[in-house]
Design a protein around this motif. Structure first.
Motif, PDB file in Angstrom:
ATOM      1  N   PRO A   1       0.789  -1.237   0.000  1.00  0.00           N
ATOM      2  CA  PRO A   1       0.000   0.000   0.000  1.00  0.00           C
ATOM      3  C   PRO A   1       0.824   1.291   0.000  1.00  0.00           C
ATOM      4  N   THR A   2       2.131   1.184   0.045  1.00  0.00           N
ATOM      5  CA  THR A   2       2.966   2.382  -0.028  1.00  0.00           C
ATOM      6  C   THR A   2       3.314   2.655  -1.494  1.00  0.00           C
ATOM      7  N   PRO A   3       3.879   3.816  -1.797  1.00  0.00           N
ATOM      8  CA  PRO A   3       4.283   4.066  -3.188  1.00  0.00           C
ATOM      9  C   PRO A   3       5.565   3.326  -3.579  1.00  0.00           C
ATOM     10  N   TRP A   4       6.201   2.637  -2.639  1.00  0.00           N
ATOM     11  CA  TRP A   4       7.472   1.965  -2.883  1.00  0.00           C
ATOM     12  C   TRP A   4       7.254   0.504  -3.237  1.00  0.00           C
ATOM     13  N   ASN A   5       6.798   0.252  -4.461  1.00  0.00           N
ATOM     14  CA  ASN A   5       6.618  -1.115  -4.938  1.00  0.00           C
ATOM     15  C   ASN A   5       6.758  -1.136  -6.462  1.00  0.00           C
ATOM     16  N   TYR A   6       6.985  -2.325  -6.980  1.00  0.00           N
ATOM     17  CA  TYR A   6       7.265  -2.486  -8.407  1.00  0.00           C
ATOM     18  C   TYR A   6       6.099  -2.030  -9.283  1.00  0.00           C
ATOM     19  N   ILE A   7       4.892  -2.435  -8.949  1.00  0.00           N
ATOM     20  CA  ILE A   7       3.740  -2.137  -9.803  1.00  0.00           C
ATOM     21  C   ILE A   7       3.500  -0.627  -9.898  1.00  0.00           C
ATOM     22  N   THR A   8       3.531   0.065  -8.781  1.00  0.00           N
ATOM     23  CA  THR A   8       3.339   1.515  -8.806  1.00  0.00           C
ATOM     24  C   THR A   8       4.465   2.194  -9.571  1.00  0.00           C
ATOM     25  N   TRP A   9       5.698   1.770  -9.328  1.00  0.00           N
ATOM     26  CA  TRP A   9       6.843   2.355 -10.015  1.00  0.00           C
ATOM     27  C   TRP A   9       6.765   2.125 -11.524  1.00  0.00           C
ATOM     28  N   ALA A  10       6.411   0.904 -11.934  1.00  0.00           N
ATOM     29  CA  ALA A  10       6.346   0.592 -13.362  1.00  0.00           C
ATOM     30  C   ALA A  10       5.225   1.386 -14.043  1.00  0.00           C
ATOM     31  N   ARG A  11       4.108   1.579 -13.350  1.00  0.00           N
ATOM     32  CA  ARG A  11       3.008   2.344 -13.929  1.00  0.00           C
ATOM     33  C   ARG A  11       3.319   3.825 -14.046  1.00  0.00           C
ATOM     34  N   THR A  12       3.943   4.394 -13.034  1.00  0.00           N
ATOM     35  CA  THR A  12       4.183   5.838 -13.039  1.00  0.00           C
ATOM     36  C   THR A  12       5.385   6.215 -13.897  1.00  0.00           C
ATOM     37  N   ASP A  13       6.392   5.350 -13.946  1.00  0.00           N
ATOM     38  CA  ASP A  13       7.589   5.670 -14.720  1.00  0.00           C
ATOM     39  C   ASP A  13       7.409   5.341 -16.196  1.00  0.00           C
ATOM     40  N   GLY A  14       6.496   4.459 -16.497  1.00  0.00           N
ATOM     41  CA  GLY A  14       6.181   4.130 -17.877  1.00  0.00           C
ATOM     42  C   GLY A  14       7.383   3.727 -18.707  1.00  0.00           C
ATOM     43  N   GLY A  15       7.532   4.346 -19.854  1.00  0.00           N
ATOM     44  CA  GLY A  15       8.588   3.970 -20.773  1.00  0.00           C
ATOM     45  C   GLY A  15       9.918   4.652 -20.502  1.00  0.00           C
ATOM     46  N   ALA A  16       9.976   5.527 -19.491  1.00  0.00           N
ATOM     47  CA  ALA A  16      11.218   6.252 -19.231  1.00  0.00           C
ATOM     48  C   ALA A  16      12.354   5.309 -18.858  1.00  0.00           C
ATOM     49  N   GLN A  17      12.046   4.255 -18.135  1.00  0.00           N
ATOM     50  CA  GLN A  17      13.065   3.302 -17.718  1.00  0.00           C
ATOM     51  C   GLN A  17      12.639   1.880 -18.087  1.00  0.00           C
ATOM     52  N   LEU A  18      12.140   1.720 -19.286  1.00  0.00           N
ATOM     53  CA  LEU A  18      11.589   0.438 -19.720  1.00  0.00           C
ATOM     54  C   LEU A  18      12.558  -0.732 -19.576  1.00  0.00           C
TER      55      LEU A  18
ATOM     56  N   LEU B   1      14.965  -1.221 -17.409  1.00  0.00           N
ATOM     57  CA  LEU B   1      15.085  -1.543 -15.989  1.00  0.00           C
ATOM     58  C   LEU B   1      13.792  -2.142 -15.459  1.00  0.00           C
ATOM     59  N   ILE B   2      12.657  -1.609 -15.898  1.00  0.00           N
ATOM     60  CA  ILE B   2      11.357  -2.160 -15.494  1.00  0.00           C
ATOM     61  C   ILE B   2      11.243  -3.616 -15.943  1.00  0.00           C
ATOM     62  N   LEU B   3      11.648  -3.877 -17.175  1.00  0.00           N
ATOM     63  CA  LEU B   3      11.587  -5.243 -17.696  1.00  0.00           C
ATOM     64  C   LEU B   3      12.528  -6.173 -16.937  1.00  0.00           C
ATOM     65  N   LEU B   4      13.742  -5.736 -16.671  1.00  0.00           N
ATOM     66  CA  LEU B   4      14.711  -6.562 -15.949  1.00  0.00           C
ATOM     67  C   LEU B   4      14.207  -6.914 -14.556  1.00  0.00           C
ATOM     68  N   LEU B   5      13.751  -5.917 -13.822  1.00  0.00           N
ATOM     69  CA  LEU B   5      13.260  -6.187 -12.467  1.00  0.00           C
ATOM     70  C   LEU B   5      11.983  -7.017 -12.481  1.00  0.00           C
ATOM     71  N   GLY B   6      11.141  -6.803 -13.466  1.00  0.00           N
ATOM     72  CA  GLY B   6       9.939  -7.629 -13.597  1.00  0.00           C
ATOM     73  C   GLY B   6      10.279  -9.085 -13.853  1.00  0.00           C
ATOM     74  N   LEU B   7      11.281  -9.324 -14.682  1.00  0.00           N
ATOM     75  CA  LEU B   7      11.708 -10.695 -14.949  1.00  0.00           C
ATOM     76  C   LEU B   7      12.330 -11.337 -13.706  1.00  0.00           C
ATOM     77  N   LEU B   8      13.083 -10.563 -12.934  1.00  0.00           N
ATOM     78  CA  LEU B   8      13.651 -11.099 -11.692  1.00  0.00           C
ATOM     79  C   LEU B   8      12.550 -11.466 -10.691  1.00  0.00           C
ATOM     80  N   LEU B   9      11.532 -10.610 -10.592  1.00  0.00           N
ATOM     81  CA  LEU B   9      10.386 -10.937  -9.731  1.00  0.00           C
ATOM     82  C   LEU B   9       9.671 -12.190 -10.236  1.00  0.00           C
ATOM     83  N   LEU B  10       9.517 -12.304 -11.546  1.00  0.00           N
ATOM     84  CA  LEU B  10       8.867 -13.473 -12.133  1.00  0.00           C
ATOM     85  C   LEU B  10       9.633 -14.752 -11.805  1.00  0.00           C
TER      86      LEU B  10
END
Length: 131
Positions: free
Chosen positions: A20-37, A39-48
């Protein structure tokens, strides 16, 4: 002690993905969008990968029925705490954290169950290997 480490890792996996805090992958990936795509993909794959490890081990050790039973026990415990007035479910943030704790408990038990069964029954689980 090893169960505690497995549970903490499951809790971190779930909490890093969403909380429920702003410090999580889903919120970060949604708000940052394509700016850090990348890094978002790499961390998403690590979580997967983390989810695949935990879910596969949990399904192999306790199965879907075992997962449901552990979740039912945790839900019953929460119900008892609410019934005795020790816990309130009025805050959605607290409810989210309770869900994360409950799910991480299921994953922690699933990853630890083979070790517990070996100690209790003296029998080791062995994966099927075709040679």
């Amino acid at each position: 002690m090893l169960f505690l480490a497995r549970w903490v890792m499951a809790f971190l996996l779930l909490a890093l993905t969403f909380n429920p805090t702003p410090w999580n992958y889903i919120t970060w990936a949604r708000t940052d969008g394509g700016a850090q795509l990348p890094l978002i993909l790499l961390l998403g794959l690590l979580l997967l990968v983390g989810y695949i490890i935990y879910l596969r081990a949990t399904l192999r050790s306790i199965g879907a029925l075992g997962m449901g039973l552990v979740l039912a026990i945790v839900a019953a415990l929460i119900w008892v705490l609410v019934d005795y007035g020790l816990l309130s479910l009025d805050n959605p943030g607290v409810n989210t954290w309770l869900a994360i704790v409950a799910l991480s408990f299921v994953l922690g038990i699933g990853l630890s169950w083979s070790h517990v069964r070996r100690r209790l029954a003296g029998q080791a689980d062995v994966d099927d290997v075709d040679e």
